[in-house]
Design a protein around this motif. Sequence first.
Motif, short mmCIF file in Angstrom:
data_model
loop_
_atom_site.label_atom_id
_atom_site.label_comp_id
_atom_site.label_asym_id
_atom_site.label_seq_id
_atom_site.Cartn_x
_atom_site.Cartn_y
_atom_site.Cartn_z
N ILE A 295 -37.71 7.08 31.70
CA ILE A 295 -38.75 6.89 30.95
C ILE A 295 -39.77 6.59 31.66
CG2 ILE A 295 -39.69 5.88 28.94
CD1 ILE A 295 -36.68 5.40 27.85
N VAL A 296 -40.97 7.23 31.93
CA VAL A 296 -42.30 6.92 32.62
C VAL A 296 -43.33 7.05 31.81
CG1 VAL A 296 -40.91 7.37 34.91
CG2 VAL A 296 -42.23 9.08 33.99
N GLY A 297 -44.43 6.73 32.22
CA GLY A 297 -45.60 6.81 31.40
C GLY A 297 -46.93 7.19 32.43
N LYS A 298 -47.91 7.59 32.11
CA LYS A 298 -49.07 7.76 32.75
C LYS A 298 -50.32 7.27 32.03
CE LYS A 298 -47.06 12.22 34.29
NZ LYS A 298 -47.08 12.00 35.47
N LEU A 299 -51.09 6.41 32.56
CA LEU A 299 -52.29 5.80 32.13
C LEU A 299 -53.50 5.94 33.18
CD1 LEU A 299 -52.96 4.34 29.52
CD2 LEU A 299 -52.71 2.34 30.92
N ALA A 300 -54.67 6.28 32.57
CA ALA A 300 -55.69 6.33 33.60
C ALA A 300 -56.15 5.00 34.04
CB ALA A 300 -56.80 6.85 32.65
N PRO A 301 -56.46 4.86 35.32
CA PRO A 301 -56.80 3.64 36.06
C PRO A 301 -57.92 2.85 35.11
CG PRO A 301 -56.50 5.24 37.59
CD PRO A 301 -56.33 6.02 36.32
N GLU A 302 -58.93 3.69 34.51
CA GLU A 302 -59.92 2.87 33.84
C GLU A 302 -59.21 2.34 32.44
OE1 GLU A 302 -60.44 7.36 33.53
OE2 GLU A 302 -60.08 6.20 34.96
N SER A 303 -58.46 2.96 31.97
CA SER A 303 -57.76 2.50 30.64
C SER A 303 -56.96 1.16 31.12
CB SER A 303 -56.94 3.63 29.97
OG SER A 303 -57.59 4.58 29.67
N TRP A 304 -56.36 1.07 32.15
CA TRP A 304 -55.60 -0.15 32.50
C TRP A 304 -56.67 -1.25 32.62
CZ3 TRP A 304 -52.08 -3.39 32.14
CH2 TRP A 304 -51.70 -4.14 33.10
N GLN A 305 -57.57 -0.83 33.33
CA GLN A 305 -58.81 -1.95 33.69
C GLN A 305 -59.24 -2.59 32.53
OE1 GLN A 305 -61.35 0.33 36.28
NE2 GLN A 305 -60.29 -0.52 38.13
N ALA A 306 -59.42 -1.60 31.52
CA ALA A 306 -59.91 -1.98 30.07
C ALA A 306 -58.91 -2.86 29.44
CB ALA A 306 -60.41 -0.85 29.22
N CYS A 307 -57.64 -2.39 29.53
CA CYS A 307 -56.64 -3.33 29.12
C CYS A 307 -56.46 -4.73 29.57
CB CYS A 307 -55.30 -2.55 29.13
SG CYS A 307 -53.80 -3.53 28.59
N MET A 308 -56.71 -4.87 30.79
CA MET A 308 -56.61 -6.06 31.38
C MET A 308 -57.87 -6.92 30.96
SD MET A 308 -53.97 -6.67 32.92
CE MET A 308 -53.38 -6.09 31.26
N GLY A 309 -59.11 -6.48 30.71
CA GLY A 309 -60.24 -7.18 30.24
C GLY A 309 -60.17 -7.56 28.84
N MET A 310 -59.39 -6.58 28.16
CA MET A 310 -59.28 -7.07 26.57
C MET A 310 -58.62 -8.37 26.56
SD MET A 310 -57.31 -5.09 23.69
CE MET A 310 -55.72 -5.61 24.13
N MET A 311 -57.20 -8.38 27.50
CA MET A 311 -56.41 -9.50 27.45
C MET A 311 -57.18 -10.74 27.95
SD MET A 311 -53.58 -8.24 26.01
CE MET A 311 -52.49 -9.46 26.76
N GLN A 312 -57.83 -10.64 28.99
CA GLN A 312 -58.65 -11.64 29.55
C GLN A 312 -59.54 -12.27 28.30
OE1 GLN A 312 -58.27 -13.37 32.51
NE2 GLN A 312 -59.33 -14.89 31.25
#
Length: 436
Positions: A295-312
Amino acid sequence: MPNLLRKSFNVVNRVRHTASVAGLSALRVAKGERPDAVMLRETFEQLGTTYIKIGQFIASTPSLFPRDYVIAFQGCLDQTTPLPYSYIEQVLKEELLTEGQSLEDLFSKIDKEPLASASIAQVHAATLPDGREVVLKVQKPDVEVIMQTDLGVLHGVTKLMEKLMPQMRFASISPIIDEIRIRMMAETDFIAEASNIRDFQQFLQMTGNTKVVAPEVVEELTTKRVLTMSRLHGISMVDEVAMRQYCDDPAQVMADTLNTWFASLMFCNSFHADLHAGNLMLLKDGRIGFIDFGIVGKLAPESWQACMGMMQALQDNDYVTMASCMVDMGMTHERDKVDQAQLAGDLAKMITRIMAEDKTYTSGKPFNSKEQADELNKMMLEIVEVGKRHGIHFPRDFALLTKQMLYFDRFMRTLAPDMDMFSDARVSLLGSDFKQ
């Protein structure tokens, strides 16, 4: 022709079994039992492979399913009764032998007792003639037929429901079934899993990462139904005392694991989306082993950066930035129609309410107890609900990302209870500690 008849027979048997289990559940309802999320989970577990996987999908996809179902299906386990070795031996012969060969030509030893047995495959230890230790991942009988049959029935039922009840179309159930089918069928192709392992190894080499290792695929002994890999020796990363045999600081091991996984989101073709206790090991030489890349996933780097911004932003109680990051995450196709000010206001109301009502947020204790972590998970479900009301849709593999973050949360409670994933100096959320 015999194979076609056998396949047809298996399809009929599977439909009959499904109808029988569904009938028993209907009888429970007729006797007055409430048809809730727990009953559905119990029914799914009785139906086996496909439905267990669907249950796990429900548990890890709060963006699509009601919260009580997400919580109920978190107990949906993927452990099954082992198959006899005679079946394993037969598959190995069918898949690996050429004319005139025997299994003794390929393996000097195969352990008859399995290392593990799950719904899709069973794993056995073996030794090659040159002395290399390997593991054999062997697909269970008729897995593909069972899944195709089950998912075909489900797809037909949802289409019928949408015709009989037009309001069901707004629930978008058919696309969800299609999404589940894509993910589950990918797990039955071990050639694809071998490719995922090679991608991860290339990522480790590219980033100069020597702290983490993945099994080496034995190409000539790998097919769609059999995956042969080098065996890694170590222990599961859930026992801090046991880990100290092979490392000085379990918390640093946890940080190295997190840094590798976060970097893979940025620099690898895919990210490992199933790093639970059984798939993450501390090896005897101190390195960290990532195993089982089904089981693997794919996520655009910019989506991950936005995700971290949301958590912060969540940690900082900055709801305006939080709303902006949710939109930037690529979770909506019509971002200009989202009222970000209203979204920020709704987030603020919801989170303020939860913090006021729940003693875990006002206790003043560090956020590391199991009770507090569970409350954070519930808060994330609430955030998803608020986003849905504003027309926000998650990227396809965001659910896999969220599930893996929850796995890490559980690891950290055991190995590094004082570590904060989002502010610890040892953890690089955006992979900046690795070269590109």
